[in-house]
Design a protein around this motif. Structure first.
Motif: not given
Length: 566
Positions: A379-391
């Motif tokens: 869950s934590k990695k998924s949120k980090e990846r989504k944030a990086a994609l959005d950035e």
């Protein structure tokens, strides 16, 4: 214990993955991806046991360097959603050592993949704690090579041509011969307000205008026969079976009894449904051999209760009918003794069930903690990846360095997620839990086990109270028997004891069926003998008999008073 797990994946740009990043991750190495200019450095990653690259004989020798190999793959694939590699993640048998894992994988890869023309990049991971979850990553090229070491096509454009109202597909190479035989390609022409596919000869005769230069073709083209076979479900089944076969061969070779099977339970004809609802975890633990009979405890408690009611009614009736005669008291004491054997058997059975459930709870709580930790990481990695994609999406393309930095971070998170999901899948397979298991499901099953344990504890207290009551009634009978000759009472009881023991055994067998345990019955008989101090009683009787015999012998040797002396 060896488990069967062979997860099949595809490394695809469409899923945000890179073949170079995946290879660097599995081999814990540092590789620059020429396709996007991102360097992937996983040299700090731990748990790598062994890594190797396997090539078919006609592959370029420089591809022995995995960086060169996968950059060649990335360069050849042009589409933004290209399939770059196939990946298998097999679980390695814990019974074998690291050198045997290497031999096992080398045989499997050479026989199944390299011999069929694939390049293979393999690594063994044994993450902390070592020996807990050893597995391998096998990356394979998906595009065949020709005998000159050049990439073949995966799919080839197939034109839909017409001749005498018949439509058939031809590749560019096939069309030359087909054209000489009268086959024509079809193009879009404007007919009124519609676009219609027609042959040039038919369209020119009617003066239609061509819309574009692209001939009609099949949607996906014609797949390379080799690629088509590699991508088939039948081939995947063969690979899965091959992994089971080679693993079992090595297990047998090195003297291990464990075996794995690639087939599902349904294909193997196994029925995993319990007779009563106990939950997926109870069934999983039973399959692991941890608990042999806990899934039947609820049903067994009902049988125990029925037997208890029968025994209580019989004892009550017996105590009311006891008369102050030696045969009646002997009968009552032996009946109580046999009932105590039954109560003791029930208590031993419940004790075994409690021990099994307690062990299950301990292991299940550990399993839940391990699963929950993995789920939290995912869950934590998924949120980090989504944030990086959005950035990255919000960052202007003119910031090249920022884009590369974000691309590298996204690739790292993507590979971390793939590894964590693989670990999660392998954990669930190892524990024989469903693939869609959730933390709530784990908590529910723990509550089920805890409720079962409380139920057993309640019944244990009830049967222990009945045993105490039987002991008190037995003591009352002993007081009534004080007026009788202890030797005569003992002998009377011994005469009928075998019949009562057989009756107790029959009652237990009827109640427990195929769960009847002859050793447990022996233990219950021994425990009752200890409770009643039967060994001391037997010694006392033997001493009385000895004294009685001595007294009789002395009496026989004493001369009578009226007998004249000689």
């Amino acid at each position: 214990m060896a488990i069967y797990h062979l997860e099949a994946k595809v490394v695809s740009r469409g899923h945000g993955r890179s073949a170079v990043a995946a290879s660097a991750y599995l081999s814990c190495s540092n590789i620059l991806n020429d396709y996007d200019g991102v360097r992937h450095d996983y040299t700090r990653k731990k748990g790598l046991v062994w890594q190797e690259v396997f090539l078919p004989e006609y592959a370029p020798a420089e591809w022995q360097d995995r960086g060169v190999l996968w950059n060649a793959v990335e360069e050849n694939e042009k589409a933004k959603d290209s399939r770059l590699a196939r990946e298998f993640v097999p679980a390695l048998p814990v019974e074998l050592n690291k050198e045997q894992w290497r031999q096992l994988l080398s045989d499997f890869i050479n026989e199944q993949f390299v011999a069929d023309g694939m390049c293979a990049d393999v690594a063994i991971h044994d993450p902390y704690p070592p020996g807990h979850n050893p597995h391998a990553h096998i990356m394979l090229t998906v595009r065949p090579l020709d005998e000159n070491g050049k990439w073949q096509y995966k799919t080839e454009k197939e034109y839909l041509c017409i001749k005498d109202s018949e439509e058939r597909g031809f590749t560019a190479a096939e069309f030359k011969a087909a054209q000489a035989d009268g086959w024509e390609k079809q193009y879009q022409y404007k007919v009124s307000k519609k676009k219609v596919y027609m042959t040039p000869s038919a369209a020119e005769a009617q003066g239609y205008e061509r819309v574009n230069k692209y001939p009609k073709s099949t949607k996906y083209g014609r797949q390379n026969p080799i690629s088509e076979r590699w991508n088939s479900e039948e081939q995947l089944v063969e690979w899965r079976k091959a992994w089971a076969d080679v693993t079992n061969r090595y297990l047998e070779q090195y003297g291990h009894d464990a075996r794995i099977d690639h087939r599902s339970h349904a294909e193997r004809g196994l029925d995993e449904q319990p007779t009563v609802h106990e939950g997926v975890i109870a069934r999983a633990l039973e399959q692991k051999g941890i608990v042999s009979d806990w899934c039947e405890l609820n049903r067994q408690i009902k049988a125990d209760n029925a037997l208890l009611r029968e025994l209580k009614a019989a004892v009550k009736k017996l105590m009311q009918a006891v008369k102050n005669t030696l045969p009646a008291i002997a009968e009552a004491m032996e009946r109580l003794r046999s009932n105590m054997m039954i109560f003791k058997y029930q208590l031993l059975h419940i004790g075994g069930g409690k021990q099994a459930i307690s062990k299950s709870l301990k292991m299940y709580r550990e399993d839940m903690a391990q699963y929950t930790a993995l789920a939290d990481k995912i869950s934590k990695k998924s949120k980090e990846r989504k944030a990086a994609l959005d950035e990255k999406k919000a960052t202007s393309v003119i910031h090249v360095l920022k884009h590369r930095e974000l691309a590298k971070r996204i690739a790292e998170l993507t590979e971390d997620l793939e590894e964590l999901r693989t670990e999660e899948s392998m954990l669930l397979r190892q524990l024989k839990y469903p693939e869609d298991a959730t933390a709530d499901m784990f908590r529910k099953e723990i509550r089920t086990l805890e409720d079962g344990l409380k139920k057993l504890e309640t019944n244990e207290a009830k049967y222990a109270a009945e045993l105490d009551n039987a002991l008190k009634q037995y003591a009352e009978l002993q007081e009534q028997a004080a007026e009788f000759d202890p030797i005569e009472l003992y002998e009377a009881r011994q005469e009928i004891r075998s019949d009562h023991e057989r009756d107790a055994t029959r009652r237990i067998q009827d109640a427990y069926g195929n769960k009847y345990d002859i050793l447990r019955m022996h233990d219950s008989k021994r425990d009752v003998a200890d409770l009643l101090h039967e060994e001391a009683e037997a010694c006392s009787i033997r001493e009385r008999l000895r004294q009685k015999q001595q007294s009789k012998a002395q009496h026989q040797r004493k001369p009578k008073h009226n007998e004249p002396e000689r």
